[in-house]
Design a protein around this motif. Structure first.
Motif, PDB file in Angstrom:
ATOM      1  N   ILE A 194       0.885  -1.154   0.000  1.00 61.35           N
ATOM      2  CA  ILE A 194       0.000   0.000   0.000  1.00 61.35           C
ATOM      3  C   ILE A 194       0.929   1.210   0.000  1.00 61.35           C
ATOM      4  CG2 ILE A 194      -1.844   1.230   1.190  1.00 61.35           C
ATOM      5  CD1 ILE A 194      -2.532  -1.445   2.571  1.00 61.35           C
ATOM      6  N   HIS A 195       0.835   2.008  -1.026  1.00 64.54           N
ATOM      7  CA  HIS A 195       1.773   3.095  -1.265  1.00 64.54           C
ATOM      8  C   HIS A 195       1.087   4.440  -1.070  1.00 64.54           C
ATOM      9  CE1 HIS A 195       4.061   5.804  -4.055  1.00 64.54           C
ATOM     10  NE2 HIS A 195       5.030   5.307  -3.336  1.00 64.54           N
ATOM     11  N   ASP A 196       1.690   5.293  -0.270  1.00 57.12           N
ATOM     12  CA  ASP A 196       1.194   6.651  -0.052  1.00 57.12           C
ATOM     13  C   ASP A 196       1.787   7.531  -1.150  1.00 57.12           C
ATOM     14  OD1 ASP A 196       0.821   9.331   0.790  1.00 57.12           O
ATOM     15  OD2 ASP A 196       0.843   8.736   2.902  1.00 57.12           O
ATOM     16  N   GLN A 197       0.963   7.969  -2.054  1.00 57.33           N
ATOM     17  CA  GLN A 197       1.454   8.736  -3.200  1.00 57.33           C
ATOM     18  C   GLN A 197       2.000  10.108  -2.822  1.00 57.33           C
ATOM     19  OE1 GLN A 197      -2.041   8.382  -5.852  1.00 57.33           O
ATOM     20  NE2 GLN A 197      -0.577   7.399  -7.227  1.00 57.33           N
ATOM     21  N   GLU A 198       1.562  10.663  -1.716  1.00 53.90           N
ATOM     22  CA  GLU A 198       2.046  11.985  -1.317  1.00 53.90           C
ATOM     23  C   GLU A 198       3.417  11.920  -0.649  1.00 53.90           C
ATOM     24  OE1 GLU A 198       0.679  15.295   1.833  1.00 53.90           O
ATOM     25  OE2 GLU A 198      -0.732  14.946   0.188  1.00 53.90           O
ATOM     26  N   THR A 199       3.605  10.961   0.263  1.00 57.18           N
ATOM     27  CA  THR A 199       4.855  10.895   1.029  1.00 57.18           C
ATOM     28  C   THR A 199       5.844   9.869   0.505  1.00 57.18           C
ATOM     29  OG1 THR A 199       4.063   9.213   2.579  1.00 57.18           O
ATOM     30  CG2 THR A 199       3.594  11.529   3.119  1.00 57.18           C
ATOM     31  N   GLY A 200       5.377   8.921  -0.283  1.00 55.84           N
ATOM     32  CA  GLY A 200       6.235   7.844  -0.760  1.00 55.84           C
ATOM     33  C   GLY A 200       6.351   6.689   0.223  1.00 55.84           C
ATOM     34  N   GLN A 201       5.756   6.798   1.388  1.00 57.98           N
ATOM     35  CA  GLN A 201       5.824   5.728   2.376  1.00 57.98           C
ATOM     36  C   GLN A 201       5.035   4.516   1.894  1.00 57.98           C
ATOM     37  OE1 GLN A 201       4.497   8.188   5.766  1.00 57.98           O
ATOM     38  NE2 GLN A 201       6.346   7.426   6.774  1.00 57.98           N
ATOM     39  N   ARG A 202       5.486   3.354   2.360  1.00 57.15           N
ATOM     40  CA  ARG A 202       4.866   2.106   1.933  1.00 57.15           C
ATOM     41  C   ARG A 202       4.500   1.243   3.135  1.00 57.15           C
ATOM     42  NH1 ARG A 202       9.535   3.402  -0.378  1.00 57.15           N
ATOM     43  NH2 ARG A 202       9.479   3.903  -2.562  1.00 57.15           N
ATOM     44  N   TYR A 203       3.536   0.376   2.894  1.00 54.22           N
ATOM     45  CA  TYR A 203       3.181  -0.656   3.874  1.00 54.22           C
ATOM     46  C   TYR A 203       3.118  -1.966   3.102  1.00 54.22           C
ATOM     47  CZ  TYR A 203       0.560  -3.588   7.031  1.00 54.22           C
ATOM     48  OH  TYR A 203       0.165  -4.634   7.831  1.00 54.22           O
ATOM     49  N   VAL A 204       3.881  -2.967   3.541  1.00 52.99           N
ATOM     50  CA  VAL A 204       3.945  -4.258   2.870  1.00 52.99           C
ATOM     51  C   VAL A 204       3.343  -5.314   3.785  1.00 52.99           C
ATOM     52  CG1 VAL A 204       5.492  -6.050   1.974  1.00 52.99           C
ATOM     53  CG2 VAL A 204       5.996  -3.634   1.552  1.00 52.99           C
ATOM     54  N   GLU A 205       2.531  -6.190   3.195  1.00 50.90           N
ATOM     55  CA  GLU A 205       1.944  -7.281   3.970  1.00 50.90           C
ATOM     56  C   GLU A 205       1.699  -8.469   3.051  1.00 50.90           C
ATOM     57  OE1 GLU A 205      -1.106  -7.701   7.596  1.00 50.90           O
ATOM     58  OE2 GLU A 205      -1.975  -6.750   5.834  1.00 50.90           O
ATOM     59  N   SER A 206       1.542  -9.632   3.662  1.00 46.62           N
ATOM     60  CA  SER A 206       1.218 -10.834   2.908  1.00 46.62           C
ATOM     61  C   SER A 206      -0.204 -11.272   3.238  1.00 46.62           C
ATOM     62  CB  SER A 206       2.204 -11.957   3.235  1.00 46.62           C
ATOM     63  OG  SER A 206       2.186 -12.250   4.613  1.00 46.62           O
ATOM     64  N   ALA A 207      -0.792 -11.994   2.314  1.00 47.72           N
ATOM     65  CA  ALA A 207      -2.133 -12.544   2.486  1.00 47.72           C
ATOM     66  C   ALA A 207      -2.075 -14.021   2.141  1.00 47.72           C
ATOM     67  CB  ALA A 207      -3.124 -11.826   1.594  1.00 47.72           C
ATOM     68  N   TYR A 208      -2.550 -14.854   3.040  1.00 45.00           N
ATOM     69  CA  TYR A 208      -2.447 -16.304   2.875  1.00 45.00           C
ATOM     70  C   TYR A 208      -3.625 -16.953   3.590  1.00 45.00           C
ATOM     71  CZ  TYR A 208      -0.311 -15.281   7.355  1.00 45.00           C
ATOM     72  OH  TYR A 208      -0.073 -14.790   8.607  1.00 45.00           O
ATOM     73  N   GLY A 209      -3.535 -18.243   3.831  1.00 39.91           N
ATOM     74  CA  GLY A 209      -4.633 -18.942   4.503  1.00 39.91           C
ATOM     75  C   GLY A 209      -5.765 -19.259   3.536  1.00 39.91           C
ATOM     76  N   ASP A 210      -6.925 -19.548   4.088  1.00 39.05           N
ATOM     77  CA  ASP A 210      -8.068 -19.975   3.280  1.00 39.05           C
ATOM     78  C   ASP A 210      -8.704 -18.850   2.477  1.00 39.05           C
ATOM     79  OD1 ASP A 210      -7.741 -22.550   4.237  1.00 39.05           O
ATOM     80  OD2 ASP A 210      -9.225 -22.305   5.836  1.00 39.05           O
ATOM     81  N   THR A 211      -8.506 -17.612   2.880  1.00 35.20           N
ATOM     82  CA  THR A 211      -9.194 -16.505   2.211  1.00 35.20           C
ATOM     83  C   THR A 211      -8.258 -15.580   1.438  1.00 35.20           C
ATOM     84  OG1 THR A 211      -9.127 -15.280   4.286  1.00 35.20           O
ATOM     85  CG2 THR A 211     -11.151 -16.489   3.800  1.00 35.20           C
ATOM     86  N   GLY A 212      -6.987 -15.603   1.718  1.00 37.08           N
ATOM     87  CA  GLY A 212      -5.989 -14.887   0.937  1.00 37.08           C
ATOM     88  C   GLY A 212      -6.221 -13.394   0.772  1.00 37.08           C
ATOM     89  N   ILE A 213      -5.889 -12.911  -0.408  1.00 33.93           N
ATOM     90  CA  ILE A 213      -5.911 -11.485  -0.697  1.00 33.93           C
ATOM     91  C   ILE A 213      -7.317 -10.901  -0.588  1.00 33.93           C
ATOM     92  CG2 ILE A 213      -5.529  -9.784  -2.540  1.00 33.93           C
ATOM     93  CD1 ILE A 213      -3.177 -11.636  -3.419  1.00 33.93           C
ATOM     94  N   TRP A 214      -8.296 -11.623  -1.062  1.00 34.66           N
ATOM     95  CA  TRP A 214      -9.672 -11.116  -1.031  1.00 34.66           C
ATOM     96  C   TRP A 214     -10.078 -10.688   0.378  1.00 34.66           C
ATOM     97  CZ3 TRP A 214     -13.199  -9.039  -3.851  1.00 34.66           C
ATOM     98  CH2 TRP A 214     -14.503  -8.953  -3.368  1.00 34.66           C
ATOM     99  N   GLN A 215      -9.828 -11.522   1.365  1.00 34.35           N
ATOM    100  CA  GLN A 215     -10.218 -11.207   2.739  1.00 34.35           C
ATOM    101  C   GLN A 215      -9.471  -9.993   3.262  1.00 34.35           C
ATOM    102  OE1 GLN A 215      -8.228 -11.591   5.758  1.00 34.35           O
ATOM    103  NE2 GLN A 215      -9.915 -10.695   6.888  1.00 34.35           N
ATOM    104  N   ARG A 216      -8.181  -9.910   3.000  1.00 30.48           N
ATOM    105  CA  ARG A 216      -7.391  -8.789   3.501  1.00 30.48           C
ATOM    106  C   ARG A 216      -7.846  -7.469   2.874  1.00 30.48           C
ATOM    107  NH1 ARG A 216      -6.187  -7.993   7.570  1.00 30.48           N
ATOM    108  NH2 ARG A 216      -4.445  -6.626   7.164  1.00 30.48           N
ATOM    109  N   TRP A 217      -8.032  -7.456   1.573  1.00 29.86           N
ATOM    110  CA  TRP A 217      -8.419  -6.213   0.925  1.00 29.86           C
ATOM    111  C   TRP A 217      -9.854  -5.824   1.276  1.00 29.86           C
ATOM    112  CZ3 TRP A 217      -5.813  -5.528  -4.509  1.00 29.86           C
ATOM    113  CH2 TRP A 217      -4.429  -5.528  -4.332  1.00 29.86           C
ATOM    114  N   THR A 218     -10.704  -6.797   1.543  1.00 27.99           N
ATOM    115  CA  THR A 218     -12.056  -6.500   2.016  1.00 27.99           C
ATOM    116  C   THR A 218     -11.983  -5.811   3.369  1.00 27.99           C
ATOM    117  OG1 THR A 218     -12.986  -8.369   0.824  1.00 27.99           O
ATOM    118  CG2 THR A 218     -14.284  -7.515   2.637  1.00 27.99           C
TER     119      THR A 218
END
Length: 98
Positions: free
Chosen positions: A7-31
């Motif tokens: 997740i990238h902050d376009q104003e400051t350039g700061q970033r947040y990195v995470e992984s999504a796994y398990g039974d629900t993966g990316i869909w659950q995290r982004w929801t």
């Protein structure tokens, strides 16, 4: 899908990195991010509290860095997360606190 995302902050350039796994993966995290904006993450929660929801909605962008099928072992996904945190300086210059 399982994966590692940023997740990238376009104003400051700061970033947040995470992984999504398990039974629900990316869909659950982004929801979760859609519902709360911060997904329970302390650094992003702090950002929303300091700068407001409008700032977050305007400046934050989500992108997949790597993705795999749901059959991929969770350990593989978890091993890739710190790699991306280091490459993108997500701890020292971003929103990751771990």
């Amino acid at each position: 899908m399982k994966g590692v995302y940023v997740i990238h902050d376009q104003e400051t350039g700061q970033r947040y990195v995470e992984s999504a796994y398990g039974d629900t993966g990316i869909w659950q995290r982004w929801t979760s991010y859609a519902a709360t904006l911060h997904g329970g993450n302390f650094g992003l929660k702090d950002l929303v509290e300091r700068k407001g929801e409008e700032y977050y909605r305007t400046n934050m962008r989500f992108a997949l860095l790597e993705y795999w099928s749901m059959r991929t072992d969770d350990d593989h996904v978890l091993e890739r997360e710190p790699y991306w945190k280091n490459v993108l300086h997500a701890r020292s210059l971003g929103h990751n606190r771990n």
